[in-house]
Design an enzyme around this catalytic site. Structure first.
Site, PDB file in Angstrom:
ATOM      1  N   SER A 146      -3.832  -9.790  -0.921  1.00 20.15           N
ATOM      2  CA  SER A 146      -2.810  -9.961   0.112  1.00 20.15           C
ATOM      3  C   SER A 146      -3.430 -10.573   1.372  1.00 20.15           C
ATOM      4  CB  SER A 146      -2.125  -8.619   0.381  1.00 20.15           C
ATOM      5  OG  SER A 146      -0.919  -8.792   1.074  1.00 20.15           O
ATOM      6  N   GLU A 241       7.162 -12.157  -6.342  1.00 24.43           N
ATOM      7  CA  GLU A 241       6.556 -11.944  -5.027  1.00 24.43           C
ATOM      8  C   GLU A 241       7.081 -12.965  -4.030  1.00 24.43           C
ATOM      9  OE1 GLU A 241       2.491 -11.076  -4.442  1.00 24.43           O
ATOM     10  OE2 GLU A 241       2.006 -11.138  -6.575  1.00 24.43           O
ATOM     11  N   HIS A 271       3.732  -7.540  -6.232  1.00 28.61           N
ATOM     12  CA  HIS A 271       2.636  -7.815  -5.311  1.00 28.61           C
ATOM     13  C   HIS A 271       1.432  -6.921  -5.603  1.00 28.61           C
ATOM     14  CE1 HIS A 271       0.826  -9.216  -1.617  1.00 28.61           C
ATOM     15  NE2 HIS A 271       0.745  -7.992  -1.118  1.00 28.61           N
TER      16      HIS A 271
END
Length: 311
Positions: A146, A241, A271
């Site tokens: 991320s 996502e 995610h």
């Protein structure tokens, strides 16, 4: 991955508990760290806190670790406002174990207390610290998920621009590498993403950037950075996502700069789905880390072969 596994995981994500209807930042951080700590460590891994370049880290090491053991330098996610070195340990250790090495999770400073470019400065300091310990760059890979995936790429760009030798490879999981939120999937995948929202990312970007330009190369490396000369890159992302386009754009731009890149998009997955590895909830999470481990082993192979020849 079975359909039952995916349906069960989607149900879990839709109905997961929240810390509080309007949690404070400290509570959000505690909740995030607890969630990430639920991913089990590979067998035999021991952890210990330490520092690299005055940046707090957690070492995750298999038995028999020494200076020649390959390193995966890992940057946790959390939209630049959540997370810690401890929160990154499970994925750092999972990747490193599959690569035949040790993991080091970096506790870079968080916003809003420490805005951009504090995280990049800490990532670069940790990498310098590893080199200062005498670890050869050929024995190092960087990784992150991320925001930490975007930070891993930014750290590579910063290291190159500082004239440092670069590591052997990079792995980024569901990278957030465009803080302008310009990817179409931010809108088109909003109904599918059970983890992130555009509002969450927008607030994280505002807290992290302050007055800085979101198009800055070290803030949005997947959008504007010169990626020339970077090491081979593996990008993994799920199709459900809002950051899908971040991953696709990063991979496409890396290829345009002649960086060897492997983009792996897995249908229906959320995610940072890799955090479910080892839980029995999602076979594809284990398969993804296995694939990343194979990628890292291949990148680290020349250094490992040199060790064997000199032994």
């Amino acid at each position: 991955m079975t359909r039952t596994q995916l349906e069960t995981l989607q149900h879990t994500l839709r109905n997961r508990p929240v810390a509080d209807p309007a949690p404070g930042l400290d509570q959000q951080r505690q909740f995030f760290d607890a969630m990430r700590a639920a991913t089990p460590l590979p067998p035999g891994i021991t952890t210990r806190p330490g520092q690299l370049g005055d940046v707090p880290v957690v070492f995750a090491e298999p038995p028999g670790t020494d200076r020649s053991t390959p390193v995966v330098l890992y940057f946790h996610g959390g939209a630049y406002v959540l997370g810690s070195a401890a929160a990154g340990v499970p994925l750092a250790a999972g990747l490193a174990a599959r690569a035949g090495g040790r993991g080091i999770s970096v506790g870079y400073r968080l916003a809003p207390e420490h805005p951009f470019p504090a995280a990049v400065d800490d990532a670069l300091a940790a990498y310098r610290g590893l080199l200062d310990l005498g670890v050869e760059p050929a024995r190092i890979a960087v990784a992150g998920d991320s925001a930490g995936g975007g930070l891993a790429v930014a750290a590579l760009v910063a290291a190159r621009d500082a004239g440092l030798p670069l590591p052997s490879a990079a792995v980024v999981l569901s990278p957030w590498s465009d803080l302008t939120l310009s990817g179409a999937s931010v809108t088109t995948r909003a109904g599918d993403d059970l983890v992130l929202t555009a509002d969450t990312l927008g607030q994280g970007a505002a807290d992290y950037l302050g007055p800085a330009d979101p198009r800055s190369a070290l803030a949005s490396p997947g959008l504007t950075a010169d990626l020339s000369g970077l090491p081979p890159l593996l990008v993994q992302v799920g199709s459900h996502e809002i950051l899908l386009d971040d991953a696709v754009t990063l991979a496409a731009r890396a290829a345009a700069f002649d960086v060897p890149v492997d983009l792996q998009i897995r249908p229906g997955l959320p995610h940072v789905y890799q955090r479910f590895a080892g839980t029995g909830q999602l076979d594809q999470a284990d398969a993804a880390l296995d694939a990343a481990g194979d990628f890292l082993r291949g990148a680290l192979a020349p250094a490992l072969a040199a060790t064997v020849r000199s032994a």
